[in-house]
Design an enzyme around this catalytic site. Sequence first.
Site, short mmCIF file in Angstrom:
data_model
loop_
_atom_site.label_atom_id
_atom_site.label_comp_id
_atom_site.label_asym_id
_atom_site.label_seq_id
_atom_site.Cartn_x
_atom_site.Cartn_y
_atom_site.Cartn_z
N GLY A 125 0.89 6.78 2.98
CA GLY A 125 -0.56 6.89 3.11
C GLY A 125 -1.05 8.31 2.83
CB SER B 59 3.86 6.35 -0.81
OG SER B 59 2.66 6.96 -1.23
CE1 TYR B 60 1.82 13.47 2.73
CE2 TYR B 60 2.44 12.70 4.91
CZ TYR B 60 2.02 13.71 4.09
OH TYR B 60 1.82 14.98 4.59
CG ASP C 186 3.53 4.81 -8.75
OD1 ASP C 186 2.29 4.69 -8.76
OD2 ASP C 186 4.14 5.54 -7.94
CG HIS D 29 3.12 3.68 -5.11
ND1 HIS D 29 3.50 4.96 -5.44
CD2 HIS D 29 2.76 3.74 -3.79
CE1 HIS D 29 3.39 5.76 -4.39
NE2 HIS D 29 2.95 5.03 -3.38
#
Length: 461
Positions: free
Chosen positions: A83, A177-178, A377, A434
Amino acid sequence: MCSLLWSSIVMCVALQLLQLGIVHPSPSHIRITHLPGQPQVQFQQFSGYVNVDDRNHQALFFYFAEAEKDAASKPLVLWLNGGPGCSSLGVGAFSENGPFRPKGEGLVRNQFSWNREANMLYLETPIGVGFSYSSDTSAYEGVNDKITGKDNLVFLKNWFIKFPEYRNRSLFIVGESYAGHYVPQLAELMLQFNKKEKLFNLKGIALGNPVLEFATDFNSRAEFFWSHGLISDTTYKVFTSVCNYSRYVREYYNGAVSPVCSSVMSQVSTETSRFVDKYDVTLDVCLSSVFSQTKVLNPQQVTETIDVCVEDETVNYLNRKDVQSALHARLVGVQRWSACSNVLDYELRDLEIPTITVVGNLVLEGIPVLVYSGDQDSVIPLTGSRTLVHKLAKMLGLKTTVPYRVWFEKQQVGGWTQVYGDILSFATIRGASHEAPFSQPERSLVLFKSFLEGRPMPQEF
């Protein structure tokens, strides 16, 4: 003998009670008897809360799906979405690699669920994400990597008290991701904790399309756009010289986007189009999400076997009262469950903290690391991740043990891979977004299985 550390005393007592048969290894009050619309399964599921701060009444919500078969012999995997502020329950478990996907009024089985290979633990983190909450809403302000890492460590320590039979199980941490920040930072805290008190049997980490180094990861977006035909030669030139993406993001979270960067980004946005999902540039979008302008991190894509609007269906499903009751979940301080938090105020400057150095420290400590990329992605493109892994291997003096080559899923190329020193690996998942397990579930499962077994990706079909 139990050590004098309080956490050790609690854990030791729990283990002794378990051995005596006084407590059940899996607490019944958090066992899921049946999710609404769920097909019949043989494995156990649990969900509920683990306190991470009793004084401020802060608790993290988890969903735990034991392995489909032979759960006692399978490793434990903690899955974290990124996020920052997006749900591992709604995005990870119900949209990517969990046992079910929402469909209509019920659930359908995900035949490529990762609990085929492991006991899967999904954590909604930080506080303020999904069903995780604090009674003091000021706790949602200024949340940063340090706070998140500490809370996640406390969560795991306390989760093992609820599930002591998993304490000595091989543990892997995987995220995307994060979570390129969350996972390495948590792993580092575990190793530090183990020097005082051996608790975590950490065997490896895997990072999907991760944020590892701000400038490299973000600025690789321009080349990806250009090479895939999403922007013109002229726009590519200004996007790499006049205002690159890392500069724009830095200005954005500082609250003052310059006119020149605003102009460049407007040009980029116009050419790439809001009808192209940046998380998978080759596939179609869910039009209801586009037209509603819903704030979501990862709008979903469609193939012949993928539900294009699964995130919308997940939101609807998890906001049903009967579903929340079955999950032992409650809404605190919010009216609705959301895929990405509307109340969390994360310290976005932490984006610039390079975690590739933390990954290097883990490798030096003997922890195997896999970095993998869905190759469609554009948000965190494979080119940036591949460059960072190669530079890290060179810096650590690791020799290539598996040269860059294709790997197979059944009779098709599943992606490409390279391994350094048999401890640091990079792999792509061909045709994946992603959220790789969402758009390429079967290939992602092959990668996951190889990672758990410590084997290179399949070289032959």
